[in-house]
Write a protein that holds these residues in place. Structure first.
Motif, PDB file in Angstrom:
ATOM      1  N   GLN A   1     -13.481  -4.967   4.240  1.00  0.00           N
ATOM      2  CA  GLN A   1     -14.194  -3.550   4.131  1.00  0.00           C
ATOM      3  C   GLN A   1     -13.133  -2.195   4.052  1.00  0.00           C
ATOM      4  O   GLN A   1     -12.227  -2.430   4.721  1.00  0.00           O
ATOM      5  CB  GLN A   1     -15.249  -2.986   5.019  1.00  0.00           C
TER       6      GLN A   1
ATOM      7  N   LEU B   1     -16.284   0.762   0.565  1.00  0.00           N
ATOM      8  CA  LEU B   1     -15.953  -0.150  -0.410  1.00  0.00           C
ATOM      9  C   LEU B   1     -16.119  -1.581   0.381  1.00  0.00           C
ATOM     10  O   LEU B   1     -15.466  -1.747   1.359  1.00  0.00           O
ATOM     11  CB  LEU B   1     -14.894  -0.014  -1.192  1.00  0.00           C
ATOM     12  N   LEU B   2     -16.446  -2.580  -0.466  1.00  0.00           N
ATOM     13  CA  LEU B   2     -16.020  -4.162  -0.076  1.00  0.00           C
ATOM     14  C   LEU B   2     -15.016  -4.222  -1.262  1.00  0.00           C
ATOM     15  O   LEU B   2     -15.531  -4.479  -2.441  1.00  0.00           O
ATOM     16  CB  LEU B   2     -17.170  -5.090  -0.121  1.00  0.00           C
TER      17      LEU B   2
ATOM     18  N   GLU C   1      -5.063  -4.316  -1.429  1.00  0.00           N
ATOM     19  CA  GLU C   1      -4.944  -5.655  -0.879  1.00  0.00           C
ATOM     20  C   GLU C   1      -5.555  -5.553   0.751  1.00  0.00           C
ATOM     21  O   GLU C   1      -5.521  -4.408   1.447  1.00  0.00           O
ATOM     22  CB  GLU C   1      -3.489  -5.648  -0.574  1.00  0.00           C
ATOM     23  N   ARG C   2      -6.656  -6.516   0.794  1.00  0.00           N
ATOM     24  CA  ARG C   2      -7.293  -6.694   2.101  1.00  0.00           C
ATOM     25  C   ARG C   2      -7.444  -8.054   2.234  1.00  0.00           C
ATOM     26  O   ARG C   2      -7.930  -8.954   1.368  1.00  0.00           O
ATOM     27  CB  ARG C   2      -8.740  -5.882   2.235  1.00  0.00           C
ATOM     28  N   ASP C   3      -7.184  -8.617   3.666  1.00  0.00           N
ATOM     29  CA  ASP C   3      -7.628  -9.977   3.664  1.00  0.00           C
ATOM     30  C   ASP C   3      -9.020 -10.368   3.439  1.00  0.00           C
ATOM     31  O   ASP C   3      -9.659  -9.493   3.815  1.00  0.00           O
ATOM     32  CB  ASP C   3      -6.979 -10.526   5.450  1.00  0.00           C
TER      33      ASP C   3
ATOM     34  N   HIS D   1     -14.952  -8.857   5.829  1.00  0.00           N
ATOM     35  CA  HIS D   1     -13.548  -8.555   6.356  1.00  0.00           C
ATOM     36  C   HIS D   1     -12.696  -7.751   5.603  1.00  0.00           C
ATOM     37  O   HIS D   1     -11.920  -6.880   5.968  1.00  0.00           O
ATOM     38  CB  HIS D   1     -12.639 -10.062   6.389  1.00  0.00           C
TER      39      HIS D   1
ATOM     40  N   GLU E   1       0.828  -1.184  -0.073  1.00  0.00           N
ATOM     41  CA  GLU E   1      -0.082  -0.086  -0.126  1.00  0.00           C
ATOM     42  C   GLU E   1       0.798   1.125   0.102  1.00  0.00           C
ATOM     43  O   GLU E   1       0.678   2.201  -0.678  1.00  0.00           O
ATOM     44  CB  GLU E   1      -0.862  -0.084   1.175  1.00  0.00           C
TER      45      GLU E   1
ATOM     46  N   ASP F   1     -15.872  -4.448  -5.117  1.00  0.00           N
ATOM     47  CA  ASP F   1     -15.617  -2.798  -5.731  1.00  0.00           C
ATOM     48  C   ASP F   1     -14.178  -2.754  -6.136  1.00  0.00           C
ATOM     49  O   ASP F   1     -13.858  -2.081  -6.813  1.00  0.00           O
ATOM     50  CB  ASP F   1     -15.969  -1.779  -4.508  1.00  0.00           C
TER      51      ASP F   1
ATOM     52  N   GLY G   1     -13.721   1.486   4.263  1.00  0.00           N
ATOM     53  CA  GLY G   1     -14.683   2.447   4.154  1.00  0.00           C
ATOM     54  C   GLY G   1     -16.218   2.178   3.407  1.00  0.00           C
ATOM     55  O   GLY G   1     -16.553   1.001   3.926  1.00  0.00           O
TER      56      GLY G   1
ATOM     57  N   VAL H   1      -6.372   7.478   5.021  1.00  0.00           N
ATOM     58  CA  VAL H   1      -7.400   7.577   6.211  1.00  0.00           C
ATOM     59  C   VAL H   1      -6.642   6.226   6.940  1.00  0.00           C
ATOM     60  O   VAL H   1      -6.551   5.342   6.578  1.00  0.00           O
ATOM     61  CB  VAL H   1      -8.714   7.346   6.137  1.00  0.00           C
ATOM     62  N   ARG H   2      -6.152   6.741   8.168  1.00  0.00           N
ATOM     63  CA  ARG H   2      -5.425   5.767   9.113  1.00  0.00           C
ATOM     64  C   ARG H   2      -6.595   4.899   9.521  1.00  0.00           C
ATOM     65  O   ARG H   2      -7.742   5.218  10.073  1.00  0.00           O
ATOM     66  CB  ARG H   2      -4.753   6.523  10.185  1.00  0.00           C
ATOM     67  N   GLU H   3      -6.221   3.541   9.832  1.00  0.00           N
ATOM     68  CA  GLU H   3      -7.131   2.473  10.362  1.00  0.00           C
ATOM     69  C   GLU H   3      -8.657   2.342   9.643  1.00  0.00           C
ATOM     70  O   GLU H   3      -9.482   2.260  10.615  1.00  0.00           O
ATOM     71  CB  GLU H   3      -7.053   2.607  11.794  1.00  0.00           C
ATOM     72  N   LEU H   4      -8.736   2.800   8.522  1.00  0.00           N
ATOM     73  CA  LEU H   4     -10.196   2.626   7.956  1.00  0.00           C
ATOM     74  C   LEU H   4     -10.631   1.472   7.812  1.00  0.00           C
ATOM     75  O   LEU H   4      -9.753   0.399   7.302  1.00  0.00           O
ATOM     76  CB  LEU H   4     -10.032   3.514   6.617  1.00  0.00           C
TER      77      LEU H   4
END
Lengths: 357, 272
Positions: B245, B249-250, B231-233, B243, B206, B254, B247, B269-272
């Motif tokens: 998300q 978006l999924l 990238e998101r788990d 898991h 990121e 998306d 903001g 944005v931190r920790e979004l």
């Protein structure tokens, strides 16, 4: 309104049983109103009420013969629409066996308007998108929903603010309103199946007085909400409140215990568990309820995205009241108040919404 | 079929890329392999261990998916240890695609960090196959060490056979390394493109994507013409587990491919 009146729920329960439904209704267990399988009206919690406040739930004696004289209980319909554990599939020596998708025929008796709204939210999540869930669809199609219009909302209820209650207006097969003097139930039908069931039990047509009395129950209930929320512009307000100092404040009280998400009738997040037999030849996968309050819920590149409690509370609240609209075109909150009642430190989502700017 | 039920796929070939990275070719045990768009991912299931999202890095000659996996956890480790003939589960393809048609007629910058080159491989193959449709094509790659660079042979071929400007930088050089050292953003200085007529595809960690996209935009590339892959788990890949998300978006539905125009605010944005 096409309504009829019965004096007892016994014939209704018997008719549902004779049609092959497992009747699930409110019972008294573990010091709370819990959904359980019932076979007769005597198992319903006659004369029991409840007291609900932030972090507090107590059963009370009502000293009357009301069968539904209590508000939302820790169990919601979610337990039956989206079971807490579901086996997804088994994999054995290179072949995949899909889980059995036979759905139990359940008649859910005592569903409140807020929970009907929650089922509509779940329908959007599980059936509305690009990847509909056939197992969920089967469970829903096999389910008969018998709603009860709320007579005594709880101290943490705010369905009026969310536009979801207290009167059931859609999504039910039958809707009951419990009336006193004399004790009787007004039954409205909401589907062909509901009409068939009513036609099979003894009843009399509702009189004008019955209908007026039922309307009065819902009218009075609407004035007795324990909580309220100003939903005007709430989606934009939360989207712009990322840096509110209130998040740190609420995080100092939040235990991240996940209770609010477990009792929430719309929280749908899950994780999966994998297991093998002793030989390793059979692998099995199970989907279980999960919560965005757990530290490892959201990860990227091997580390937690939301390391702080304030970020996790913000995620949950913002999702419910703001980003749920982006994802599903509707609110994720139905105003049932369970998250307030069952928070061990009494965090009140309506109070937090009022403080977050 | 339940959206969480995988189809059995057989490992057709396994090529170790580096010490901890392998490229697998996967083919359905029965039936046809659904087509995919560059940028999409599959959920790959190691029986009894778990399932992870993995970007598709190409179509196998045998008619399946080519997927490059680095062993960083239990599931990716198990997948990297599979052998030809083993059966894994595959769901998908899922997610959004790199918008290749939007890049036609423009200079193209492909910027990869580490394993981020894998999801970009189908983009580069498409660019090389139809290079006349695009302007100048540059591929810039950053990697931890010379030994962690994936697809070194293909990078050389893209440079030598197709005349693409391919540049590689490393964070930690070894003695043999003679190329640039440092962040991939520094390679933006070394390539030729007309910012106002450029489309960019960016994939990597990121921080790398944020820095690269910001630098491209600073040079004058429109934020809507910079694509990146978030990238998101994930546990489901189909919008039901919550898991991934980000903001509103999924990421599974998306994303993963988003325009920087859409992603910039969210990634800042931190920790979004």
């Amino acid at each position: 309104m096409n309504a009829v009146v019965t004096e007892s729920l016994e014939p209704l329960i018997a008719e549902l049983c004779s049609r092959g439904f497992t009747v699930v209704g409110p019972t008294t267990r573990d010091g709370a109103i819990r959904f359980a399988e019932i076979s007769c009206a005597a198992q319903l919690p006659v004369g029991r009420g409840d007291e609900q406040q932030p972090g507090r739930y107590r059963l009370t004696e009502r000293h009357d013969d009301l069968v539904f004289g209590f508000a939302a209980s820790p169990d919601s319909a979610k337990r039956y629409t989206q079971p807490p554990r579901q086996r997804l599939f088994r994999m054995r020596e290179g072949t995949v066996e899909e889980a059995e998708t036979e759905a139990p025929r359940i008649a859910l008796l005592g569903v409140r308007a807020c929970d009907l709204a929650a089922i509509a939210v779940q329908d959007r999540v599980f059936l509305g998108g690009r990847h509909p869930d056939p197992a969920y669809r089967k469970r829903r199609e096999a389910m008969v929903l018998i709603a009860v219009n709320c007579a005594v909302p709880g101290g943490t209820c705010f369905c009026v603010s969310m536009g979801t209650g207290p009167k059931a207006t859609a999504g039910f097969d039958l809707a009951l309103t419990e009336l006193s003097d004399p004790h009787r139930f007004l039954i409205e039908t909401g589907s062909d199946q509901g009409s068939e069931i009513v036609a099979a039990i003894s009843h009399r047509p509702a009189t004008g007085d019955d209908v007026v009395a039922a309307e009065e129950v819902s009218r009075v209930a609407a004035t007795r909400m324990g909580r309220q929320v100003d939903t005007d512009g709430i989606q934009e307000r939360l989207a712009g409140a990322h840096d509110s100092p209130r998040w740190a404040d609420v995080a100092s009280r939040c235990l991240a215990c996940t209770n609010c998400t477990m009792v929430c009738p719309t929280c749908f997040c899950t994780t999966v568990e994998d297991a093998t037999d002793f030989t390793g030849g059979l692998a099995e996968r199970t989907e279980v309820w999960d919560s965005c309050f757990t530290l490892d819920f959201s990860e990227a590149g091997g580390s937690s995205v939301r390391g702080s409690g304030s970020a996790r509370y913000r995620q949950w609240l913002t999702h419910k009241f703001s980003t749920w609209f982006d994802q599903f075109g509707m609110s994720g909150c139905v105003g049932c108040g369970r998250c307030i009642t069952w928070c061990p430190t009494g965090i009140d989502v309506t109070e937090e919404l009022g403080c977050i700017r | 079929m339940h959206p969480m039920t995988p189809a059995p796929y057989r490992v057709r070939s396994r090529r170790p890329d580096r010490a901890d990275t392998v490229t697998l070719a996967l083919r359905p045990v029965a039936g046809l392999c659904p087509s995919f768009l560059p940028g999409q991912f599959t959920m790959i299931y190691a029986p009894g261990v778990g399932e992870i999202p993995v970007s598709i890095s190409g179509r196998a000659r045998s008619g399946g998916y080519v997927q490059t996996i680095r062993a960083v956890g239990a599931v990716s480790g198990a997948l990297c240890r599979t052998r030809p003939g083993d059966v894994v589960g595959v769901r998908g393809p899922y997610g959004t695609a790199w918008d290749l048609p939007a890049a036609e007629g423009l200079d193209v910058v492909v910027a990869a960090g580490g394993l981020g080159l894998a999801p970009l491989r189908p983009v580069i193959r498409e660019l090389t196959a139809h290079s006349s449709r695009y302007g100048r094509i540059s591929v810039i790659v950053g990697t931890r060490t010379p030994a962690t660079l994936i697809y070194p042979g293909e990078l050389a071929r893209w440079r030598d056979r197709y005349g693409i400007d391919v540049q590689v930088t490393v964070d930690h050089p070894d003695r043999a390394w003679k190329g640039p050292v440092g962040l991939v953003t520094r390679l933006i200085d070394r390539i030729v493109f007309e910012p106002r007529r450029t489309f960019a595809f960016v994939c990597g960690p990121e921080a790398m994507m944020r820095a690269s996209a910001a630098e491209l935009v600073r040079r004058g590339v429109a934020a809507g013409r910079v694509m990146l892959s978030v990238e998101r788990d994930m546990k489901c890949g189909v919008g039901r587990c919550g898991h991934c998300q980000l903001g509103p978006l999924l990421t599974c539905l998306d994303g993963p491919v988003l325009s920087y125009e859409r992603a910039a605010g969210l990634l800042a944005v931190r920790e979004l």
